[in-house]
Motif scaffolding. Structure first.
Motif, PDB file in Angstrom:
ATOM      1  N   GLN A 274      20.389 -12.490 -34.202  1.00 53.65           N
ATOM      2  CA  GLN A 274      20.182 -11.095 -34.577  1.00 53.65           C
ATOM      3  C   GLN A 274      18.719 -10.775 -34.852  1.00 53.65           C
TER       4      GLN A 274
ATOM      5  N   LEU B 140      17.809  -8.933 -31.620  1.00 54.06           N
ATOM      6  CA  LEU B 140      18.695  -7.910 -31.073  1.00 54.06           C
ATOM      7  C   LEU B 140      18.239  -6.521 -31.514  1.00 54.06           C
ATOM      8  N   ASP B 141      17.968  -5.647 -30.557  1.00 51.04           N
ATOM      9  CA  ASP B 141      17.560  -4.287 -30.897  1.00 51.04           C
ATOM     10  C   ASP B 141      18.636  -3.569 -31.704  1.00 51.04           C
ATOM     11  N   SER B 142      19.888  -3.938 -31.490  1.00 52.47           N
ATOM     12  CA  SER B 142      20.998  -3.262 -32.158  1.00 52.47           C
ATOM     13  C   SER B 142      21.250  -3.768 -33.575  1.00 52.47           C
ATOM     14  N   SER B 143      20.549  -4.808 -33.985  1.00 50.06           N
ATOM     15  CA  SER B 143      20.811  -5.420 -35.289  1.00 50.06           C
ATOM     16  C   SER B 143      19.883  -4.876 -36.370  1.00 50.06           C
ATOM     17  N   LYS B 144      20.446  -4.631 -37.537  1.00 48.00           N
ATOM     18  CA  LYS B 144      19.621  -4.196 -38.669  1.00 48.00           C
ATOM     19  C   LYS B 144      18.735  -5.315 -39.185  1.00 48.00           C
TER      20      LYS B 144
ATOM     21  N   LYS C  63      16.875  -7.226 -37.182  1.00 45.52           N
ATOM     22  CA  LYS C  63      15.859  -7.569 -36.197  1.00 45.52           C
ATOM     23  C   LYS C  63      14.521  -7.844 -36.885  1.00 45.52           C
TER      24      LYS C  63
ATOM     25  N   SER D 246      31.431  -4.299 -33.885  1.00 49.45           N
ATOM     26  CA  SER D 246      30.080  -4.378 -34.428  1.00 49.45           C
ATOM     27  C   SER D 246      29.051  -3.916 -33.405  1.00 49.45           C
ATOM     28  N   ALA D 247      27.971  -3.302 -33.908  1.00 49.83           N
ATOM     29  CA  ALA D 247      26.890  -2.861 -33.017  1.00 49.83           C
ATOM     30  C   ALA D 247      26.293  -4.034 -32.255  1.00 49.83           C
ATOM     31  N   ALA D 248      26.248  -5.206 -32.881  1.00 48.32           N
ATOM     32  CA  ALA D 248      25.698  -6.389 -32.210  1.00 48.32           C
ATOM     33  C   ALA D 248      26.531  -6.795 -31.010  1.00 48.32           C
ATOM     34  N   TYR D 249      27.800  -6.369 -30.971  1.00 46.57           N
ATOM     35  CA  TYR D 249      28.690  -6.730 -29.882  1.00 46.57           C
ATOM     36  C   TYR D 249      28.887  -5.583 -28.887  1.00 46.57           C
ATOM     37  N   GLY D 250      27.930  -4.672 -28.828  1.00 51.33           N
ATOM     38  CA  GLY D 250      28.044  -3.540 -27.925  1.00 51.33           C
ATOM     39  C   GLY D 250      28.156  -3.961 -26.468  1.00 51.33           C
TER      40      GLY D 250
END
Length: 317
Positions: A87, A90-94, A96, A160-164
């Motif tokens: 994470q 990952l751009d989608s992870s808080k 990052k 989850s956003a990480a699993y987009g």
């Protein structure tokens, strides 16, 4: 080696088997901490406690460690086991970038992450990082020889956003194939569902590493169809067409599914080779032995660290 282990409860996946194996190899004292205890490690890491130990292994969620850098920066012989460091990129992870900032504040610590590419990127940031792949618990995950009445299945989270990327690919596949998206509680229910699946569709898109469910599916005898992760396959030892089937696009996945349906004997051979591979190399008892190997390596004393590393840890946390 006198070893202090601080681990978390609840923990998914549970690595108790790995820690029990580690305790057989080292003189280990293991504390299983609830969420409140995880947020304040000071009682366990006070100087009067640490003098009894040569090494400290932390297996605590990053979100509860990250605010304790000041405490951790002064501990020698510290090893952090982290399964979510992907994470960091990952751009989608808080989170990052947060892992990098946290680890830079711990100049005397060593880090284990579960992605080879993640480990490589962190090492380029001059951090002391080792790669160990995730695995599975052989006490709860195994092949029961059940009838495989689910041809295509995935078991796990997609919200989850990480699993987009995972959700997008699985949703697209489900429009063309009889894919079943399933959920199960850890334990017997989860194992039994895996034992009913013939082809497990893994879609770790954008994560840069293999999640534990890949190896759990293989251990239960599924033929794993896995999204290519690049350098991960070679680093783990996985070979396409021998242990699993790899794909890089929806079209390639559907093409390889068509091949598998027409070649049942080859499917059985690959699934069995995959099961034997993870049984030999990626079960949690092996993880415990690898953790012991990492903990047994020499550690630099704080006096050997650079001035700037010590300055950063003390003043720039």
């Amino acid at each position: 080696m006198r070893l202090l282990v601080l681990t978390a409860s609840p923990r998914t996946p549970d690595i108790a088997t790995a820690l029990e194996r580690l305790a057989l190899l080292a003189n280990a004292e293991i504390h299983v901490l609830d969420k409140k205890q995880q947020a304040n490690l000071r009682p366990y890491l006070a100087p009067r406690e640490l003098v009894r130990f040569d090494r400290v292994l932390l297996d605590v969620p990053f979100k509860r460690l990250r605010r304790q850098a000041a405490l951790l920066s002064s501990i020698s012989g510290l090893l952090i086991y982290e399964e979510d460091a992907c994470q960091n990129y990952l751009d989608s992870s808080k989170w990052k970038g947060a892992f990098s900032r946290f680890y830079r504040a711990l100049p005397g610590a060593r880090i284990i992450v579960t992605g080879a590419s993640v480990a490589g990127r962190l090492r380029k940031e001059c951090l002391d990082v080792t790669f160990l792949p995730k695995g599975y618990d052989p006490r709860s995950i195994f092949n029961e020889g059940l009838c495989r009445d689910i041809e295509l299945g995935f078991v796990g989270r997609t919200a989850s956003a990480a699993y987009g990327g995972r959700k997008a690919l699985l949703d697209r596949l489900a429009k063309h194939e009889p894919l079943r998206l399933l959920r199960a509680e850890p334990g017997d229910d989860y194992r039994r569902i895996l034992n009913r699946i013939r082809f497990f569709i893994s879609a770790d898109v954008g994560l840069g590493e293999y999640m534990a469910k890949n190896f759990e599916a293989m251990a239960c005898g599924c033929l794993l169809f896995a999204f290519r992760q690049g350098e991960e396959e070679e680093a783990i030892g996985l070979r396409d067409g021998e242990h699993l089937i790899l794909y890089s696009s929806l079209d390639e996945l559907r093409s390889r599914l068509s091949w598998a349906r027409s070649n049942p004997e080859a499917v059985r051979d690959i699934a069995e080779a995959g099961r034997l591979f993870v049984e030999r190399s990626l079960n949690h008892e092996v993880l415990g032995e690898r953790l012991y190997s990492e903990l047994s390596k020499p550690w630099p004393a704080f006096s050997e660290l650079s001035f700037w590393a010590r300055f950063r840890a003390r003043f720039l946390i």
